[in-house]
Design a protein around this motif. Sequence first.
Motif, PDB file in Angstrom:
ATOM      1  N   LEU A  22      -8.090  -3.153   1.013  1.00  0.00           N
ATOM      2  CA  LEU A  22      -7.057  -2.586   0.142  1.00  0.00           C
ATOM      3  C   LEU A  22      -7.490  -2.582  -1.322  1.00  0.00           C
ATOM      4  CD1 LEU A  22      -4.357  -1.414   0.811  1.00  0.00           C
ATOM      5  CD2 LEU A  22      -3.307  -3.607   0.295  1.00  0.00           C
ATOM      6  N   LEU A  28      -7.590  -7.856   5.171  1.00  0.00           N
ATOM      7  CA  LEU A  28      -6.782  -6.776   4.604  1.00  0.00           C
ATOM      8  C   LEU A  28      -6.994  -6.583   3.091  1.00  0.00           C
ATOM      9  CD1 LEU A  28      -3.338  -5.766   5.713  1.00  0.00           C
ATOM     10  CD2 LEU A  28      -3.576  -6.281   3.311  1.00  0.00           C
ATOM     11  N   PRO A  29      -7.007  -7.663   2.316  1.00  0.00           N
ATOM     12  CA  PRO A  29      -7.238  -7.457   0.879  1.00  0.00           C
ATOM     13  C   PRO A  29      -8.619  -6.885   0.566  1.00  0.00           C
ATOM     14  CG  PRO A  29      -6.474  -9.706   1.315  1.00  0.00           C
ATOM     15  CD  PRO A  29      -6.742  -9.077   2.633  1.00  0.00           C
ATOM     16  N   ARG A  55       6.603  -1.505   0.045  1.00  0.00           N
ATOM     17  CA  ARG A  55       5.793  -0.913   1.118  1.00  0.00           C
ATOM     18  C   ARG A  55       4.952  -1.946   1.864  1.00  0.00           C
ATOM     19  NH1 ARG A  55       2.915   3.569  -2.272  1.00  0.00           N
ATOM     20  NH2 ARG A  55       4.935   3.480  -3.269  1.00  0.00           N
ATOM     21  N   PHE A  56       4.825  -3.133   1.301  1.00  0.00           N
ATOM     22  CA  PHE A  56       4.083  -4.166   2.029  1.00  0.00           C
ATOM     23  C   PHE A  56       4.945  -4.826   3.109  1.00  0.00           C
ATOM     24  CE2 PHE A  56       1.385  -3.629  -1.569  1.00  0.00           C
ATOM     25  CZ  PHE A  56       0.118  -4.038  -1.187  1.00  0.00           C
ATOM     26  N   TYR A  92      -2.555   3.401   0.671  1.00  0.00           N
ATOM     27  CA  TYR A  92      -1.547   3.083  -0.335  1.00  0.00           C
ATOM     28  C   TYR A  92      -0.240   3.835  -0.103  1.00  0.00           C
ATOM     29  CZ  TYR A  92      -5.862   1.515  -2.571  1.00  0.00           C
ATOM     30  OH  TYR A  92      -7.069   0.914  -2.828  1.00  0.00           O
ATOM     31  N   ALA A 118      -2.375  -3.043  -5.705  1.00  0.00           N
ATOM     32  CA  ALA A 118      -3.807  -2.960  -5.389  1.00  0.00           C
ATOM     33  C   ALA A 118      -4.401  -1.742  -6.091  1.00  0.00           C
ATOM     34  CB  ALA A 118      -4.142  -2.901  -3.906  1.00  0.00           C
ATOM     35  N   ILE A 121      -2.234  -9.347  -3.040  1.00  0.00           N
ATOM     36  CA  ILE A 121      -2.568  -8.214  -2.176  1.00  0.00           C
ATOM     37  C   ILE A 121      -2.562  -8.736  -0.752  1.00  0.00           C
ATOM     38  CG2 ILE A 121      -4.311  -6.479  -1.614  1.00  0.00           C
ATOM     39  CD1 ILE A 121      -3.016  -6.259  -4.447  1.00  0.00           C
ATOM     40  N   GLY A 122      -1.709  -8.166   0.069  1.00  0.00           N
ATOM     41  CA  GLY A 122      -1.594  -8.690   1.429  1.00  0.00           C
ATOM     42  C   GLY A 122      -0.901 -10.029   1.383  1.00  0.00           C
TER      43      GLY A 122
END
Lengths: 928, 195
Positions: A409, A405-406, B68-69, A364, A331, B40-41
């Motif tokens: 982020l 969430l995206p 980390r996700f 992050y 991201a 992402i996610g």
Amino acid sequence: MSFFNQLREKASQLSLFDKAEADRKPTRDELFRDEFKLPECETIVDESNAELLIVAVKSDGTSARDQSHDEGPVVYPGKLYLTQHFLVFKDSIDKRSCSLTLNLSTVKKVERIPSKAFIFALSILTSSGTKVLIQFIGIRSKSEEFSQKLKSQLKHNIPNTKKLEPFLRTLYSEFIIRKNEPGVDKSSVKAPEGGLGLLFKFPGDPKKLKDKSKLRLWYDYFRCNGRNLTLSKQKMFQKLIRVGLPNRLRGEMWELTSGAMYLRFQELGTYQRILDSHRDQRSVAIEEIEKDLYRSLPEYSAYQSEDGINRLRRVLTAYSWKNPDLGYCQAMNIVAAALLIFQTEEQAFWTLSILCEKYVPGYYSTTMYGTLLDQKVFEALVEKTMPILWTHISKNDIQLSVVSLPWFLSLFLSSMPLVFAFRIIDIFFLHGPKTLFQVALAILRINGEELLEIDDDGMFISVIKEYFSQLDDSAHPNSPDPKFRQLTKFQELLIVAFKEFSVVTDDMISKERNKHKPAIMKNIENFMKRTQLRNLPRTHHLTQDHLSNIYDRFYESIQSKKMSLGTGKSSMDFETMRQFLSGFCDWILPDDEFKYHDGDFLHRLFRAWDKSGQNELSLTDVVVGLDKLVNRNLMESISNFFGIYDPEGTGEIDREGILQVSEGLLYITKPLQDGKILDQITTNSIESYVADKVLELQTSPDDIVLPSEVNIDKEKFQREQGERYLSAASNFIQRAFEYAQPVEEPMLIDLPSSKDTEKLKANLALDPTHPLTLNVPTFRMVILADESYELLFSKTLADTIHVDRSITVTNKNGVLRDMFDGLIADGRRVASHVRRRMDSTATTSATSVTSGSSRSRTAVVSADEDDDDFDPHADDGDLMDNVELSALGDVPIGGLSDKEAQRGEDLKVLHEQSNYTKDTDQLIEFEH
Amino acid sequence: MSRPITAVKLVLLGEAAVGKSSLVLRFVSNDFQENKEPTIGAAFLTQRCVIGDQTIKFEIWDTAGQERFASLAPMYYRNAQCALVVYDVTKPASFIKARHWVKELHEQASPNIIIALVGNKCDLVEGEGNEQNRKVAKEEGEQLAQEENLVFFETSAKSGLNVKEVFIALGSKIPSNVQLNIQNDSATSANACNC
């Protein structure tokens, strides 16, 4: 003296630091810096009430008129602040009408305006041609003091002024001003470097975006109100940003409104220096970055070119070096790619820094705690502002964050068409993180009716996806009012976000964050623990509970309280390992005593555990090592111990090695020598003793009645045990050298058994000119020859390592002292001792134990202790397996207080000590 | 003619850049993109699939792969009936990660979850002289699958090899849910009756 002061200072910083982990209130300076986006080094030097007027001075000296203001320049009342490098003003009308952030390097001239006696006023001419007129309000002497301080800060700042000119040449705002100055040859003014958009076209249609007319408005604004390092933000400024920044100016405005510009000015060249100093270095973050370089806005042409990819690589890599705790998170590639369309690498680097550290802290990080936290905050805000929708969402078990969430982020970049995401980012940098929440809430509000119809995550996602694809469409296509018809869905989104959800303030968000933070952190910690424990190699002797305790202690030792923030270490050095072990190993000496020993055994243990050879232990290293150490299989345990002294795995140790092994044995049996803990042999004899006493008190032959107390001579048992261990050590040396094999010499087959030759051989063995080695089988044999050492490897050693002790049991230094009062004997075993005695006295009638319970206990009180204040019901677990006595006033036993003596001395002491034992006749004599 | 439709929640897990999203793209759109943006996610897609006399609607949760996700993953695999644990046959580390994911799913996900272990990027190890690119032997994958009772395939999202087969194999292994659905006579959501 100064050393102690330093120490004290460090200590106080440390406690401050610890406090920071809790919800520490930010200081006034911090709040001030946050509000004005100033770098960390700025603090308020002075402040004063004042009235401010900004006028633009034309090159001919007359004032320019701001065409965007019909009513001309306005005088704003407010507050003036002076920091190390800035003069800052904030109006007191509504805090939004006028704020000025003036870098002192831009100050050309400061004059006192001649005025009436009681008025104090200054005129400041800036490099951008604006004149800031300040009239101080308040006591004149105070105002003069302020002006004196200003003068002195300006003086201090003189070295920085040299940087100003080259810096200004990197800014697009300066370029448009210079280019449009009357009488200037436009072609001679060089445009500054900028983002990839200059080379590869900016996304979106420039005509439709009306970039030209927007730039003209900005030109006027800059001329009249200052720009970049002299900028004053007035209402017009916010309006101009809300309509969308022109592409060419966007990069600079992002770095200005975020405060990244101040950092870049302060840290000129740092970006390049970071890259240079890490040239050709590798890291996990770099590997992860490489995976994603070609996957960052891949549809934008610049990122199909090497130039674009290289810029992105350099910015992400440099940031991973600047913030190695964070490294790189997916991201960030998308965000950095977006920044680089509008910004130079250096601008993007600093903007990314500010973004990660100030705007979206923790988003992050390696645990992404900020992301999880803000999702929780978002849910709470949805519940608060749209209760019906929230009820519907929860009723249908829809997880809001799978959608939202995206957004947070990637700052909407991966969800919305880019041109719209850029517009949101324009406002986000100006107004901060609340912008993300406001827009996200508005998205749900606008789609609320449709969302009430859906009942699963999938449909939720499709509704939103559909909406994002239509942002350019009219919000009210069927409205009779053409003005309404013109309004696009995106414009509607902004209106709803910033009008309806203006109630969502920074304050509200920070309150919600504080509220949910503990639970989120706890969750993350549990998750990490679960994951790490699951991924440990299989252990044979440590249970899941043990591993859980070790995990807790491991992270406590490396002081990774910040673990859930994703910034803690994950490995320990030698000193930390010692501290770590001291929490649950009886033989780790307290700090002060440790200094007097060379700690050879621990160092060896550390090296044996350090599988990576990096001079640090991971959790896995520690677990694997401890698993071996608590092995109660006699043969394996002996071999493991040998292995600590044979790191190469040759199967042999030399003379030096034998001496070190003996020292190691002495080291780990120290608490046994001191009688601080008791081994099974001693326990047995105590129980025997208690049994004898019970027998004396026995009245009826049928029932064994266990008395609640028996007085014993504790010291005697301790002394006996100490002597036993010292004799074991002495015997070990003797036997080891006796049976060690000489190198280069064939094995002696005929062993003459005369006492004289024995002696001779022993002496030879100690002679350094005759090398010899001890192998595993011989070592084993030597160990097995001694009852205490045999027991040490099959039981006692493992007993001294309390992996079952959870971290909540505090035992720093007090480990042994805490536990000594309630020496509790296992009633059943005492009873069986008693019975054996009774049997041996030929009592034929059957006996039973009245105490019945299999775990009845008899408290044993040492005779020399007046204080019998113990708790027989104390929860001591299997104390009988590991009876611990007090240091009892630290009575030194034998010559042990001489432990600091060097090895030769030690041997001698040992030797002398052994004379007290019964084995004296077996002792060898040796001299140096 | 109307067939009962069973909705099946499926989650993809695995290290970054092993080709999770590409497998989904191949399955859902029969397409392949060389440089896909990292997820992402999580991304959500659906695909219908006829297996025997059943129509299965796969609700696919495609998750982010970076380490980390991982803390977000439980959010996506909760209530999942199927999981695809993906690794890259040219990256041994990705296989270790796959092993971890299998363990985590067995411990934390729904107890009856059906898991497929998938070694992707087979195209990189096929053909003359490419065999040395392979870093995870097929046998290793098979062994893990056997130990943990997993469906196992080696695939290539690029060439399409075995992609559909994985999903069909998973889909045909959900008898209990089919039962549930028929009883419920609901074509919309298997999740709803599961939880």
